[in-house]
Motif scaffolding. Structure first.
Motif, short mmCIF file in Angstrom:
data_model
loop_
_atom_site.label_atom_id
_atom_site.label_comp_id
_atom_site.label_asym_id
_atom_site.label_seq_id
_atom_site.Cartn_x
_atom_site.Cartn_y
_atom_site.Cartn_z
N HIS A 146 88.71 78.12 -26.72
CA HIS A 146 88.93 77.65 -25.01
C HIS A 146 90.02 78.54 -24.63
O HIS A 146 89.95 78.96 -23.52
CB HIS A 146 89.47 76.17 -25.14
N ALA A 147 90.83 78.91 -25.48
CA ALA A 147 92.02 79.74 -24.89
C ALA A 147 92.86 80.41 -26.23
O ALA A 147 92.78 79.50 -27.29
CB ALA A 147 93.13 78.80 -24.34
N TYR A 148 93.43 81.70 -26.17
CA TYR A 148 93.81 82.32 -27.22
C TYR A 148 94.90 83.19 -26.50
O TYR A 148 94.50 84.15 -25.69
CB TYR A 148 92.97 83.05 -28.10
N HIS A 149 96.21 82.82 -27.01
CA HIS A 149 97.16 83.67 -26.01
C HIS A 149 98.05 84.35 -27.53
O HIS A 149 98.52 83.69 -28.32
CB HIS A 149 98.22 82.72 -25.36
N ILE A 150 97.99 85.87 -27.39
CA ILE A 150 98.68 86.34 -28.46
C ILE A 150 100.05 86.90 -27.85
O ILE A 150 99.73 87.80 -27.06
CB ILE A 150 98.20 87.44 -29.13
N THR A 155 80.72 91.12 -31.24
CA THR A 155 80.78 92.51 -31.24
C THR A 155 81.96 93.06 -30.98
O THR A 155 82.69 94.04 -31.47
CB THR A 155 79.58 93.13 -30.29
N GLY A 156 82.78 92.62 -29.85
CA GLY A 156 84.07 92.90 -29.36
C GLY A 156 84.98 92.55 -30.26
O GLY A 156 86.07 93.53 -30.65
N VAL A 157 85.16 91.48 -31.09
CA VAL A 157 85.85 91.39 -31.94
C VAL A 157 85.86 92.11 -32.99
O VAL A 157 87.00 92.89 -33.49
CB VAL A 157 85.95 89.86 -32.66
N TYR A 214 91.84 91.56 -28.66
CA TYR A 214 91.36 90.67 -29.59
C TYR A 214 91.44 89.32 -28.95
O TYR A 214 90.19 88.59 -29.25
CB TYR A 214 92.26 90.88 -30.74
N ALA A 215 92.28 88.83 -28.54
CA ALA A 215 92.27 87.32 -27.79
C ALA A 215 91.32 87.19 -26.78
O ALA A 215 90.49 86.06 -26.88
CB ALA A 215 93.84 87.03 -27.35
N ALA A 216 91.12 87.97 -26.07
CA ALA A 216 90.03 88.21 -24.88
C ALA A 216 88.75 88.01 -25.60
O ALA A 216 87.82 87.32 -24.96
CB ALA A 216 90.03 89.22 -24.12
N SER A 217 88.42 88.92 -26.40
CA SER A 217 86.98 88.92 -27.08
C SER A 217 86.63 87.59 -27.72
O SER A 217 85.52 86.89 -27.66
CB SER A 217 86.88 89.84 -28.51
N TRP A 218 87.71 86.85 -28.33
CA TRP A 218 87.43 85.74 -28.78
C TRP A 218 87.15 84.50 -27.78
O TRP A 218 86.06 83.58 -27.88
CB TRP A 218 88.60 85.14 -29.75
N VAL A 271 98.71 81.15 -30.04
CA VAL A 271 98.27 79.83 -29.55
C VAL A 271 96.89 79.91 -29.68
O VAL A 271 96.51 80.76 -28.55
CB VAL A 271 99.11 79.46 -28.34
N LEU A 272 96.09 79.26 -30.50
CA LEU A 272 94.60 79.16 -30.30
C LEU A 272 94.49 77.65 -30.21
O LEU A 272 94.81 76.83 -30.74
CB LEU A 272 94.19 79.93 -31.63
N ASP A 273 93.47 77.74 -29.03
CA ASP A 273 93.01 76.30 -28.79
C ASP A 273 91.46 76.51 -28.72
O ASP A 273 90.79 77.24 -28.21
CB ASP A 273 93.09 75.91 -27.29
N PHE A 274 90.83 75.71 -29.84
CA PHE A 274 89.18 75.93 -30.18
C PHE A 274 88.92 74.42 -30.53
O PHE A 274 89.53 73.60 -30.89
CB PHE A 274 89.36 76.89 -31.43
N SER A 275 87.34 74.44 -30.49
CA SER A 275 86.77 73.42 -30.96
C SER A 275 85.61 73.76 -31.98
O SER A 275 85.19 75.00 -32.06
CB SER A 275 86.06 72.49 -29.73
N TYR A 276 85.52 73.02 -32.76
CA TYR A 276 84.57 73.31 -34.28
C TYR A 276 83.85 72.01 -34.24
O TYR A 276 84.12 71.00 -34.40
CB TYR A 276 85.55 73.55 -35.36
N THR A 277 82.38 72.21 -34.35
CA THR A 277 81.21 71.18 -34.46
C THR A 277 80.32 72.00 -35.89
O THR A 277 79.92 72.98 -35.62
CB THR A 277 80.28 71.14 -33.34
N HIS A 278 80.25 71.11 -36.68
CA HIS A 278 79.33 71.22 -37.72
C HIS A 278 78.67 69.85 -38.27
O HIS A 278 79.55 69.16 -38.65
CB HIS A 278 79.95 71.79 -38.78
N GLY A 279 77.25 69.71 -38.01
CA GLY A 279 76.83 68.23 -38.14
C GLY A 279 77.45 66.95 -37.65
O GLY A 279 77.39 67.24 -36.41
#
Length: 163
Positions: A97-101, A56-58, A46-50, A120-128
């Motif tokens: 960027h990184a996801y550790h479960i 599709t993997g998730v 799950y973490a690796a697919s993210w 622990v989830l490290d992510f970025s989000y862009t919208h407009g």
């Protein structure tokens, strides 16, 4: 015990008791070591697919009628609803960027299982014009059901963001 920990314990207790009402006698059913390893492997997949941006993997890890209970939001039911929630098609871009479960516990009965997890989830989000990066910590309960073909699939995933 802090209120947050107490609330988390209550959530876990309710989720597990609702999921496994038939497991009332100790040692009447148990997951094999192989099944426990499989459940732990699904959490890693799950973490690796993210991290690999593998939609599709998730989704392949979830049963068709799966439900998620995102922190602070209404539950979502079915893979189509999960896909629309996580990949809304509105021009937004989320990059994990990184996801550790860390799976803290796995247990269950023959064809049903649950795991208690910290993430622990490290992510970025862009919208407009919105562009943000965030690291969030969470606690989750995930339930699994062995499908007719013998594969374990996620049936419920409940998480809460930790402060």
């Amino acid at each position: 015990m802090t209120n947050h920990i107490r609330a988390s314990c209550m959530l876990v207790t309710c989720a597990v008791s609702l999921t496994f009402p038939f497991c009332t006698t100790p040692n009447t059913c148990a997951l094999s070591a192989e099944d426990q390893a499989t459940i732990r492997s699904i959490a890693s997949q799950y973490a690796a697919s993210w991290e690999q941006d593998d939609t599709t993997g998730v989704l392949a890890l979830f049963a068709e009628d799966a439900m998620i209970f995102p922190s602070g939001l209404e539950p979502l039911h079915g893979k189509e609803a999960l896909a629309a929630f996580w990949w809304p098609g509105d021009g937004s871009v989320t990059v994990v960027h990184a996801y550790h479960i860390e799976v803290e516990e796995v247990d269950g009965c023959v064809d049903h299982a649950y795991s208690l997890e910290r993430g622990v989830l490290d992510f970025s989000y862009t919208h407009g014009e919105l562009d943000m990066r965030k690291t969030s910590r969470s606690q989750a309960v995930t339930t699994y059901h062995r499908q007719e073909d013998g594969q374990w699939k996620i049936t419920r995933r409940i998480w809460t963001d930790l402060r």
